[in-house]
Design a protein around this motif. Structure first.
Motif, PDB file in Angstrom:
ATOM      1  N   ALA A   1      42.071 -24.682   2.728  1.00 36.24           N
ATOM      2  CA  ALA A   1      43.480 -24.307   2.852  1.00 36.24           C
ATOM      3  C   ALA A   1      44.309 -25.081   1.826  1.00 36.24           C
ATOM      4  O   ALA A   1      45.207 -24.522   1.186  1.00 36.24           O
TER       5      ALA A   1
ATOM      6  N   LYS B   1      43.085 -26.399  -0.947  1.00 35.70           N
ATOM      7  CA  LYS B   1      42.664 -26.038  -2.309  1.00 35.70           C
ATOM      8  C   LYS B   1      43.280 -24.708  -2.756  1.00 35.70           C
ATOM      9  O   LYS B   1      43.714 -24.565  -3.894  1.00 35.70           O
TER      10      LYS B   1
ATOM     11  N   ALA C   1      39.790 -15.901  -6.188  1.00 36.88           N
ATOM     12  CA  ALA C   1      39.509 -17.342  -6.309  1.00 36.88           C
ATOM     13  C   ALA C   1      38.862 -17.643  -7.655  1.00 36.88           C
ATOM     14  O   ALA C   1      39.257 -18.582  -8.356  1.00 36.88           O
TER      15      ALA C   1
ATOM     16  N   LEU D   1      31.563 -23.177  -5.127  1.00 36.21           N
ATOM     17  CA  LEU D   1      30.261 -22.486  -5.229  1.00 36.21           C
ATOM     18  C   LEU D   1      30.120 -21.393  -4.178  1.00 36.21           C
ATOM     19  O   LEU D   1      29.186 -20.614  -4.195  1.00 36.21           O
ATOM     20  N   GLY D   2      31.019 -21.371  -3.202  1.00 40.13           N
ATOM     21  CA  GLY D   2      30.926 -20.349  -2.151  1.00 40.13           C
ATOM     22  C   GLY D   2      29.920 -20.704  -1.075  1.00 40.13           C
ATOM     23  O   GLY D   2      29.249 -19.819  -0.548  1.00 40.13           O
TER      24      GLY D   2
ATOM     25  N   SER E   1      46.440 -17.204   4.229  1.00 42.70           N
ATOM     26  CA  SER E   1      45.263 -16.884   5.052  1.00 42.70           C
ATOM     27  C   SER E   1      45.263 -17.733   6.308  1.00 42.70           C
ATOM     28  O   SER E   1      45.866 -18.809   6.345  1.00 42.70           O
TER      29      SER E   1
HETATM   30  P1  ADP Z   1      34.271 -22.242  -2.224  1.00 40.75           P
HETATM   31  O1  ADP Z   1      35.606 -22.608  -1.727  1.00 40.75           O
HETATM   32  O2  ADP Z   1      33.468 -23.364  -2.691  1.00 40.75           O
HETATM   33  O3  ADP Z   1      34.293 -21.117  -3.159  1.00 40.75           O
HETATM   34  P2  ADP Z   1      33.795 -21.399   0.500  1.00 40.75           P
HETATM   35  O4  ADP Z   1      32.544 -20.887   1.128  1.00 40.75           O
HETATM   36  O5  ADP Z   1      34.474 -22.524   1.164  1.00 40.75           O
HETATM   37  O6  ADP Z   1      33.423 -21.728  -0.996  1.00 40.75           O
HETATM   38  O7  ADP Z   1      34.784 -20.208   0.378  1.00 40.75           O
HETATM   39  C1  ADP Z   1      34.290 -18.974  -0.030  1.00 40.75           C
HETATM   40  C2  ADP Z   1      35.403 -18.170  -0.640  1.00 40.75           C
HETATM   41  O8  ADP Z   1      36.354 -17.835   0.351  1.00 40.75           O
HETATM   42  C3  ADP Z   1      36.219 -18.882  -1.668  1.00 40.75           C
HETATM   43  O9  ADP Z   1      35.600 -18.837  -2.918  1.00 40.75           O
HETATM   44  C4  ADP Z   1      37.500 -18.112  -1.628  1.00 40.75           C
HETATM   45  O10 ADP Z   1      37.389 -16.957  -2.376  1.00 40.75           O
HETATM   46  C5  ADP Z   1      37.633 -17.748  -0.175  1.00 40.75           C
HETATM   47  N1  ADP Z   1      38.506 -18.702   0.566  1.00 40.75           N
HETATM   48  C6  ADP Z   1      38.091 -19.675   1.400  1.00 40.75           C
HETATM   49  N2  ADP Z   1      39.163 -20.298   1.947  1.00 40.75           N
HETATM   50  C7  ADP Z   1      40.273 -19.663   1.496  1.00 40.75           C
HETATM   51  C8  ADP Z   1      41.679 -19.823   1.682  1.00 40.75           C
HETATM   52  N3  ADP Z   1      42.160 -20.753   2.502  1.00 40.75           N
HETATM   53  N4  ADP Z   1      42.526 -18.994   1.036  1.00 40.75           N
HETATM   54  C9  ADP Z   1      42.033 -18.019   0.214  1.00 40.75           C
HETATM   55  N5  ADP Z   1      40.731 -17.822  -0.026  1.00 40.75           N
HETATM   56  C10 ADP Z   1      39.858 -18.641   0.612  1.00 40.75           C
END
Ligand code: ADP
Length: 739
Positions: free
Chosen positions: A640, A642, A690, A698-699, A727
């Motif tokens: 959140a 980031k 993102a 890295l997702g 979100s």
């Molecule tokens: P990362 O953040 O390392 O890419 P995550 O598995 O934590 O991996 O998140 C996967 C994806 O979900 C992110 O790349 C982003 O696209 C989306 N995401 C996660 N949290 C948020 C958020 N708070 N707001 C918008 N997109 C988000």
């Protein structure tokens, strides 16, 4: 009784003669006409009743030849017979009643019964006495009876005509009735084909079908010279006595002794349906010509009904076939959607097609080396499927000349549809055993459709019917092609899915190994970094400025190492959690305190200040794994922060019920597109916004979080009004029990 009367009459006559009574008066009183003729066939006496019966005044007949009361056609036979009697005295016609036609004074004819007797005149000369009795009423009665008989025959035929409304059967009934009930020597029917304007000989009864193969078997209604074609053309019945017309084969008419013909069009409404013909050995009697028209009308009505029933039956069959095809396609499509496994897809299709559509079915894929790989097979008789397997294993379809239908379909990219007879099986068989197997599985016709997806021929579906079944028609071939198109698409998807799965498995294996291998050197690096920090800080020689520089470098190095450690841990977690090799340690804990602690753990005070907590005052207890739950909350809060602009608030709230708690983490950041809300929980999956905005990551965090929450017996999901609109991540956990 009759004889007694005759004897009595004789006695009266004799006494009249003996007693010299008025003999003329006696004869005049008789209701029958009495004529006496001499040996020259001249009338010498006529009684009064001659006038009633024949319209002649008796005296006007005296001296006339008997010809006067005979129709002209009987003159010659009369002269011959009478002459013979006059000269020889042979009385062949005496003593038995004779039925014949007499001519009246006005030229009209009447039916009479004639009784002849020889008498002598006073000088002993021979005279012929004839007594004529009017048969008009009796003949009329007989005619009515005959009409009745014919009508009864027609009624009986009607019952038969409508029992099975089949055109051939209707026409057979007509010819049978003509021969059996109307005494036709020969009866025939022709059916009329409107499209070609042809009459086609359909049924024949009675005399030999001598005409078979002649020009009369099919006749062009417009041009054929026969009477039958003329009747069809004009739709007018032809009933004829005497068949001297050149249109009839005279030699045949004479040989078969045919006297009359009735040829009637079979017409219903405005439609000509056919023609019915009867040839007779008797002159056409009125009762036949009167009733035969009814038979034709009835036959035409039945034929018309049969035609309509046939059309309806055909229409129903077409509709049934279409429905069958539709159901088959639906069934196969439904099965195709059920699986992404190539073998399962192929076997499902084969099973759906057998036994209704085909007796057996094989689905083959072709490899790069052009060998066939059998994906599925099904046979009407399940044990036979093994037999096909054996056949294929021992005698694989050959691509040498002549190439097997499968290779022909694959190489041309077109459907091969053929009937196969036993000779062809013999020609195809390599040896006796091969032939026996081919015969055993049953091959009468086949359709081989290539499986084509994305312009590439992947293989073929072979559908086979045994020799006892009709071969595939054009509609069925179209259905087979439709099925093959769908199968190819599903097989292609299955293949793509399989290769994607293989790639994922390969990646996961690589990451599992890599992360495991990275962990050891990372631990070494971290240990040495800590050692180095301690040593450098204790060095007395360094100036303050140098010390500050060293601290900055060490901090950055530390951050890098921590990032790397988390990454390696996440990688390991994904694999371990998915593989089920991580055990959760549940203890009773307060989730309110856990959230406070997690947020407090954020090092940077400014960042920490962005997080707003809305938590209950009291404790909220549940049975969870503290470390893992902290990991989840940390991941979500970190995300959140980031993915939202610096300085904006991140809200963390907690709602507790008796059985469950719901934690919500909301931000006003980059948001998530609707189609990504679920996808982002897959390992290595990142939403396009993102990546496009160069947020590092890295997702893996969400994938790890979902695994943890799921194993804790809860649910996690994302909500967002759309990109750029913030979100909310929701975690729902059951409070649970020590178990
Ligand atoms: P990362 O953040 O390392 O890419 P995550 O598995 O934590 O991996 O998140 C996967 C994806 O979900 C992110 O790349 C982003 O696209 C989306 N995401 C996660 N949290 C948020 C958020 N708070 N707001 C918008 N997109 C988000």
């Amino acid at each position: 009784m009759h004889d007694r009367c005759r004897t009595l009459a004789g006695a009266v006559l004799r006494s009249a003669l003996v007693n010299d009574l008025d003999f003329d008066k006696l004869l005049d009183a008789m209701p029958d006409a009495v004529l006496v003729a001499d040996m020259e066939s001249r009338i010498v006496y006529a009684n009064a009743s001659v006038h009633t019966l024949l319209g002649w005044a008796p005296e006007a007949l005296i001296g006339q030849s008997l010809h006067a009361i005979q129709p002209e056609r009987l003159h010659e036979p009369h002269d011959i017979g009478f002459g013979r009697y006059a000269t020889t005295g042979v009385r062949s016609l005496f003593g038995v009643p004779i039925r014949l036609t007499a001519r009246r004074f006005d030229g009209t004819e009447c039916d009479v019964e004639l009784n002849l007797a020889e008498i002598r005149d006073t000088s002993g000369g021979r005279l012929v006495l004839g007594v004529l009795r009017d048969l008009g009423e009796r003949v009329e009665l007989e005619r009515h009876l005959a009409v009745l008989r014919y009508l009864r025959a027609i009624t009986a035929a009607a019952a038969h005509l409508w029992t099975r409304l089949d055109p051939k059967l209707v026409l057979t009934t007509l010819t049978d009735v003509l021969v059996n009930d109307f005494d036709a020597a020969l009866a025939r029917t022709w059916i009329y084909e409107r499209e070609t304007n042809l009459l086609r000989l359909t049924t024949s009864a009675g005399l030999s079908t001598r005409i078979k193969g002649s020009s009369r078997e099919t006749m062009d209604v417009a041009t054929h010279p026969s009477k039958v074609a003329a009747v069809a053309r004009t739709r007018t019945p032809l009933i004829r006595n005497g068949l001297t017309d050149a249109a009839f084969d005279q030699a045949w008419i004479e040989r078969e002794d045919l006297k009359s013909v009735a040829c009637l069009p079979l017409v219903a409404g405005n439609h000509l349906l056919g023609v019915m013909v009867g040839f007779f050995r008797e002159p056409m009697r009125d009762e036949v010509s009167e009733t035969i028209g009814h038979l034709a009308a009835l036959g035409a009505a039945a034929l018309n009904d049969a035609r309509l029933v046939g059309q309806e039956r055909e229409a129903r069959a077409v509709a049934d076939r279409a429905r069958g095809r539709f159901e088959l396609l639906a069934r196969v499509s439904e099965r195709l959607a059920r699986s992404l496994n190539l073998e399962v897809v192929a076997q499902d299709v084969a099973d759906a097609l057998v036994p209704d559509f085909a007796d057996w079915c094989v689905v083959d894929l072709i490899s790069e080396s052009r060998s066939l790989e059998t994906m599925a097979m099904a046979h009407r008789i399940s044990e036979m499927a093994d037999r096909i397997g054996r056949l294929r294993a021992m005698y694989p379809p050959s691509e040498r000349i002549p190439p097997h239908a499968i290779y022909r379909a694959i190489d041309s990219g077109r459907t091969v549809c053929e009937t196969v007879n036993d000779e062809e099986l013999v020609a195809r068989a390599v040896d006796d055993h091969h032939l026996a197997l081919l015969r055993e599985v049953g091959i009468g016709s086949h359709v081989v459709v290539p499986l084509i997806a994305r312009d590439r021929v992947m293989g073929a579906v072979s559908l086979v019917r045994g020799p006892e079944r009709p071969p595939f028609d054009a509609d069925e071939v179209a259905t087979a092609e439709d099925l093959a198109r769908r199968t190819a698409l599903a097989a292609d998807n299955a293949r793509l899915y399989r290769s994607a799965q293989q790639a994922i498995a390969l990646r996961d294996r690589f990451l599992a190994v890599a992360s495991h291998e990275l962990r050891t050197p990372l631990t070494v690096v971290r240990g040495n970094w800590e050692l180095l920090g301690r040593r450098l800080r204790s060095m007395r020689t360094a100036s303050d400025g140098q010390r500050e520089q060293i601290d900055t470098s060490l901090r950055r190095l530390g951050q890098g190492i921590e990032q790397l450690r988390r990454l390696v841990e996440d990688l390991l977690d994904v694999n371990r959690l998915r593989g089920g090799s991580v055990e959760l340690h549940r203890t009773e804990l307060d989730v309110v305190a856990l959230i406070h602690d997690t947020v407090a753990g954020i090092e940077d005070p400014a960042t920490r200040a962005q997080v707003r907590l809305t938590l209950p005052e009291e404790t909220v207890l549940g049975w969870w794994d503290a470390a893992r739950l902290t990991q989840v909350i940390h991941n979500l809060v970190a995300n959140a922060l980031k993915y939202s602009p610096p300085g904006t608030a991140v809200e963390v709230s907690l709602a507790a019920l008796d059985t469950k708690v719901t934690i919500r983490i909301s931000d006003s950041g980059i948001g998530i597109a609707a189609d990504q809300l679920d996808a982002i929980f897959e390992p290595f999956s990142r939403a396009p916004n993102a990546s496009a905005q160069h947020y590092p990551g890295l997702g893996l965090g969400l994938a790890v979080s979902r695994e943890i929450v799921t194993q804790l017996g809860g649910r996690i999901w994302a909500e967002s009004p759309g990109e750029g609109r913030g979100s909310t991540f929701v975690v729902e956990l059951r409070r649970g029990s020590p178990a």
